[in-house]
Design an enzyme around this catalytic site. Structure first.
Site, PDB file in Angstrom:
ATOM      1  N   GLU A 181       2.021  -3.483  -6.297  1.00 33.36           N
ATOM      2  CA  GLU A 181       2.781  -4.329  -5.386  1.00 33.36           C
ATOM      3  C   GLU A 181       3.964  -4.854  -6.162  1.00 33.36           C
ATOM      4  O   GLU A 181       3.910  -4.936  -7.374  1.00 33.36           O
ATOM      5  CB  GLU A 181       1.961  -5.527  -4.945  1.00 33.36           C
ATOM      6  CG  GLU A 181       0.630  -5.201  -4.389  1.00 33.36           C
ATOM      7  CD  GLU A 181       0.516  -5.699  -2.983  1.00 33.36           C
ATOM      8  OE1 GLU A 181       1.487  -6.323  -2.517  1.00 33.36           O
ATOM      9  OE2 GLU A 181      -0.506  -5.454  -2.370  1.00 33.36           O
ATOM     10  N   CYS A 192       0.871  -1.123   0.000  1.00 37.26           N
ATOM     11  CA  CYS A 192       0.000   0.000   0.000  1.00 37.26           C
ATOM     12  C   CYS A 192       0.916   1.181   0.000  1.00 37.26           C
ATOM     13  O   CYS A 192       0.737   2.152   0.710  1.00 37.26           O
ATOM     14  CB  CYS A 192      -0.883  -0.065   1.217  1.00 37.26           C
ATOM     15  SG  CYS A 192      -1.221  -1.786   1.598  1.00 37.26           S
TER      16      CYS A 192
END
Length: 224
Positions: free
Chosen positions: A106, A5
DNA sequence: CCAGACGTTGTT
DNA sequence: GTCTGG
DNA sequence: CCAGACGTTGTT
DNA sequence: GTCTGG
């Protein structure tokens, strides 16, 4: 097993964002952001529930008002424990916000270097990450609004890549998340539930996104 | 009481 | 290795 | 999150 | 500012 994140995108126009989040206006000069990195100014939506919704910019990296050093800034807060953390409790109680996003990135470990992948809504459009914000000022310096994105356990699509993911609010919880006052337990529990994997897609992207200074369409383009 | 921390992710 | 800047 | 730096004294 | 550790 990285999931993260720590990097996301927001490429829709101001008009699209305003329509999706029921905003009267968005900050001027919004342009597509393909690669949003910590410490940058990001769009947040606060207010609501009797108060007008406001879209404004905040520095990604939450600093409580009492913090004396900017290096304490946190880009994420675990939703499971945020209410108990000194650093997040005040903001979670009184300053929750939405963080509009088109996708998040990611980096997955493979043979060799870590390679970036992008997660986006399967049906297109915009997600609302759950966020918190707080105003901070260095001793003697000018103030700045700061924010953090909450994280939770990964769903089945994210899990092979990473062990955390952003809290993505189902549409029916967006207004409740922003409502003033302490967070009701059922809203907290609903928000903590990982967003359904079926409503998400994943594809590899170029390592162009690795460089936080790069902000161009090649950061989100699918590669084989 | 005062002093000192206050956080996450990921990697080993 | 660890911290800072983006 | 990744990339890139990683320092001091002294002077403004 | 507020909590934890001593």
């Amino acid at each position: 097993m990285p999931a993260m994140c720590g990097r996301y995108s927001l490429v829709e126009s101001g008009e699209e964002i305003a329509a999706r989040f029921l905003l009267d206006a968005v900050p001027g000069a919004l342009h597509p952001r393909y690669n949003i990195a910590p410490s940058q100014a990001v769009l947040i939506v606060a207010g609501g529930e009797g108060r007008p919704r406001r879209a404004e910019l905040a520095r990604w990296g939450l600093l409580p008002a009492w913090a004396r050093e900017a290096r304490l800034a946190q880009i994420n807060a675990r939703i499971e424990t945020a209410a108990e953390r000194r650093m997040f409790a005040g903001a979670l109680r009184a300053r929750r916000c939405l963080v509009p996003a088109s996708s998040f990135f990611e980096w997955r470990r493979g043979p060799g270097a870590r390679r970036p992948v992008r997660f986006a809504p399967a049906a297109g459009g915009l997600w609302a990450f759950a966020g918190i914000w707080e105003d901070w000022a260095p001793p003697g310096g000018p103030g700045v609004r700061t924010c953090a994105i909450l994280t939770t356990a990964p769903n089945a699509l994210v899990a092979p890549v990473h062990d955390r993911m952003p809290v993505i609010l189902p549409p029916d919880l967006e207004a409740a998340w922003m409502a003033p006052g302490p967070l009701p337990a059922d809203v907290l529990a609903g928000a903590a539930r990982p967003y359904p994997a079926e409503r998400m897609t994943l594809h590899a992207v170029s390592t162009a996104v690795n460089d936080a200074r790069r902000d161009a369409p090649d950061c989100i383009a699918p590669i084989s």
